[in-house]
Design an enzyme around this catalytic site. Structure first.
Site, short mmCIF file in Angstrom:
data_model
loop_
_atom_site.label_atom_id
_atom_site.label_comp_id
_atom_site.label_asym_id
_atom_site.label_seq_id
_atom_site.Cartn_x
_atom_site.Cartn_y
_atom_site.Cartn_z
N GLY A 14 0.77 -1.24 0.00
CA GLY A 14 0.00 0.00 0.00
C GLY A 14 0.80 1.29 0.00
O GLY A 14 0.25 2.35 0.27
N SER A 20 1.92 8.26 1.98
CA SER A 20 1.14 7.07 2.36
C SER A 20 1.42 6.67 3.80
O SER A 20 2.56 6.71 4.24
CB SER A 20 1.54 5.87 1.48
OG SER A 20 1.33 6.14 0.11
N ASP A 65 -1.53 -6.55 -7.52
CA ASP A 65 -2.90 -6.06 -7.60
C ASP A 65 -3.72 -7.06 -6.79
O ASP A 65 -3.88 -8.21 -7.20
CB ASP A 65 -3.34 -6.01 -9.07
CG ASP A 65 -4.80 -5.63 -9.24
OD1 ASP A 65 -5.58 -5.72 -8.27
OD2 ASP A 65 -5.18 -5.25 -10.36
N VAL A 66 -4.22 -6.62 -5.64
CA VAL A 66 -4.88 -7.56 -4.71
C VAL A 66 -6.19 -8.14 -5.25
O VAL A 66 -6.74 -9.06 -4.65
CB VAL A 66 -5.13 -6.93 -3.31
CG1 VAL A 66 -3.82 -6.68 -2.59
CG2 VAL A 66 -6.00 -5.68 -3.40
N ALA A 94 -12.43 2.79 -3.64
CA ALA A 94 -13.83 2.89 -4.05
C ALA A 94 -13.87 3.86 -5.21
O ALA A 94 -12.98 4.71 -5.36
CB ALA A 94 -14.70 3.40 -2.91
N TYR A 154 -18.12 9.27 3.41
CA TYR A 154 -17.28 8.06 3.48
C TYR A 154 -18.04 6.86 2.89
O TYR A 154 -17.45 5.96 2.30
CB TYR A 154 -16.82 7.80 4.92
CG TYR A 154 -15.59 6.89 4.98
CD1 TYR A 154 -14.42 7.25 4.31
CD2 TYR A 154 -15.61 5.70 5.68
CE1 TYR A 154 -13.30 6.43 4.34
CE2 TYR A 154 -14.50 4.88 5.73
CZ TYR A 154 -13.35 5.25 5.06
OH TYR A 154 -12.25 4.42 5.10
N LYS A 161 -15.04 -0.89 5.33
CA LYS A 161 -14.19 -0.95 6.54
C LYS A 161 -14.86 -1.77 7.65
O LYS A 161 -14.17 -2.43 8.42
CB LYS A 161 -13.86 0.46 7.04
CG LYS A 161 -12.90 1.26 6.15
CD LYS A 161 -11.54 0.59 5.95
CE LYS A 161 -10.52 1.57 5.36
NZ LYS A 161 -9.24 0.88 5.01
N THR A 192 -3.32 12.13 3.09
CA THR A 192 -2.63 11.24 2.15
C THR A 192 -3.25 11.44 0.76
O THR A 192 -4.21 12.19 0.61
CB THR A 192 -2.82 9.77 2.56
OG1 THR A 192 -4.20 9.46 2.45
CG2 THR A 192 -2.36 9.53 3.99
N SER A 194 -5.10 9.37 -0.72
CA SER A 194 -6.47 8.88 -0.61
C SER A 194 -7.42 9.91 -0.01
O SER A 194 -8.62 9.82 -0.20
CB SER A 194 -6.54 7.64 0.27
OG SER A 194 -6.08 6.54 -0.41
C1 IMJ Z 1 -12.59 9.41 2.33
C2 IMJ Z 1 -13.85 9.78 1.85
C3 IMJ Z 1 -14.71 10.58 2.59
C4 IMJ Z 1 -14.32 11.02 3.84
C5 IMJ Z 1 -13.08 10.65 4.31
C6 IMJ Z 1 -12.21 9.85 3.56
N1 IMJ Z 1 -12.45 10.93 5.49
C7 IMJ Z 1 -11.23 10.34 5.54
C8 IMJ Z 1 -11.02 9.66 4.32
C9 IMJ Z 1 -13.03 11.75 6.55
C10 IMJ Z 1 -10.28 10.41 6.67
C11 IMJ Z 1 -9.79 8.88 3.90
N2 IMJ Z 1 -9.94 7.46 4.22
C12 IMJ Z 1 -9.94 7.07 5.63
C13 IMJ Z 1 -10.06 6.46 3.26
O1 IMJ Z 1 -10.21 5.30 3.62
C14 IMJ Z 1 -10.05 6.77 1.82
C15 IMJ Z 1 -10.30 5.82 0.88
C16 IMJ Z 1 -10.44 6.07 -0.53
C17 IMJ Z 1 -10.14 7.27 -1.15
C18 IMJ Z 1 -10.30 7.42 -2.52
C19 IMJ Z 1 -10.04 8.72 -3.24
C20 IMJ Z 1 -9.78 8.55 -4.69
C21 IMJ Z 1 -10.57 7.45 -5.34
N3 IMJ Z 1 -10.99 6.39 -4.60
C22 IMJ Z 1 -10.78 6.31 -3.25
N4 IMJ Z 1 -11.07 5.15 -2.63
C23 IMJ Z 1 -10.90 5.04 -1.32
O2 IMJ Z 1 -10.80 7.50 -6.55
#
Ligand code: IMJ
Length: 256
Positions: A14, A20, A65-66, A94, A154, A161, A192, A194
């Site tokens: 990851g 990261s 690639d998992v 996602a 989220y 999760k 990050t 993400s």
């Molecule tokens: C992600 C989305 C909405 C709210 C969020 C987050 N908050 C936090 C995150 C409050 C802290 C980050 N997070 C914990 C994640 O697990 C993010 C996962 C993620 C992010 C992306 C962005 C770009 C994309 N796909 C993604 N898939 C998962 O295309």
């Protein structure tokens, strides 16, 4: 810090870039004396990971690639002959649109993609690596408060999760007999790659200093140190846990 991971081999999945959480964890593992195996997604990332890892004791840098069973089988093959003691699973995905539209609009395909990459992958990785963990070991995944509480936007990741955390507990039960511990770290918001992509992330980052018990945000180095603890023999009695490394944010119900 003393060398809590001396003599151990750790697989870290990851790392995308130096922001990261997996990068901070690999760095802390290196400082704690671990030998590292790293995975990357897509050929474009290979050079970047090799560059980031150039000062570390690296046993292997491998494509993974998992969502591809072939990649996980190849991972087992490539690492065969090494004893693995620790694994860090720090990846999720996602569709972007599923993190902006109302959750009720989530498509079946988007839901299953998030589950596949973000939750099932822990099971697949555990199965691929457990045969190499002949001296016992530790598997640690990264999660977020959105698994048990509603965090606006989220959405489908929160459900993934929740699934990841449940998978962590069932794996802890299955692999416990082989002295393999399985835990999750629930990190507070960190900027990050993400998180950067998320709208209003800056306002989320304003909440920590105002409302968290420690009155500040989470530092990636704090998440990394907790990961060292869980991978180390100091945590030999710890399995099936979600350890919050979030400046205490998860205890809050309301704030004044
Ligand atoms: C992600 C989305 C909405 C709210 C969020 C987050 N908050 C936090 C995150 C409050 C802290 C980050 N997070 C914990 C994640 O697990 C993010 C996962 C993620 C992010 C992306 C962005 C770009 C994309 N796909 C993604 N898939 C998962 O295309």
């Amino acid at each position: 810090m003393n060398k809590l991971l001396e003599g151990k081999v750790a697989l870290v999945l990851g790392i995308a870039n130096k922001w990261s959480l997996a990068y901070a964890i690999a760095e802390a593992f290196h400082r704690a004396g671990a030998r590292l195996a790293l995975t990357y997604l897509g050929e474009r990332q290979k050079q970047a990971i090799e560059e980031l890892a150039k000062d570390w004791n690296v046993a292997a840098v491998l494509p993974c690639d998992v969502t591809r069973d072939e990649d996980l089988a190849a991972l087992t093959e490539s690492l065969a002959g090494n004893k693995v003691h620790a694994v860090i699973h720090s990846l999720a995905f996602a569709n972007r649109e599923d993190l902006t539209k109302p959750f009720v609009e989530t498509s079946r395909a988007g839901f299953l993609l998030a589950q596949d990459v973000s939750a099932y992958s822990l099971v697949a990785v555990a199965r691929a690596v457990a045969p190499l963990m002949t001296e016992g070991g530790s598997l640690t995944t990264l999660t977020y408060l959105g698994s048990t509480r509603v965090v606006p936007n989220y959405n489908v990741m929160g459900v993934a999760k929740a699934s990841l955390e449940a998978a962590m507990r069932y794996l802890a039960y299955d692999l416990g007999a082989r002295n393999i511990r399985v835990n999750a770290i629930s990190a507070g918001p960190v900027k990050t790659a993400s998180a950067r992509a998320i709208k209003d992330f800056s306002s989320i980052l304003e909440s920590g200093p105002q409302h968290a018990p420690l009155r500040r945000n989470t530092d990636p180095a704090e998440v990394a140190d907790a990961a060292v603890l869980l991978a180390s023999d100091l945590a030999r009695g710890v399995t099936g846990n979600v350890l919050f490394v979030d400046a205490g944010m998860h205890v809050m119900g309301h704030h004044s």
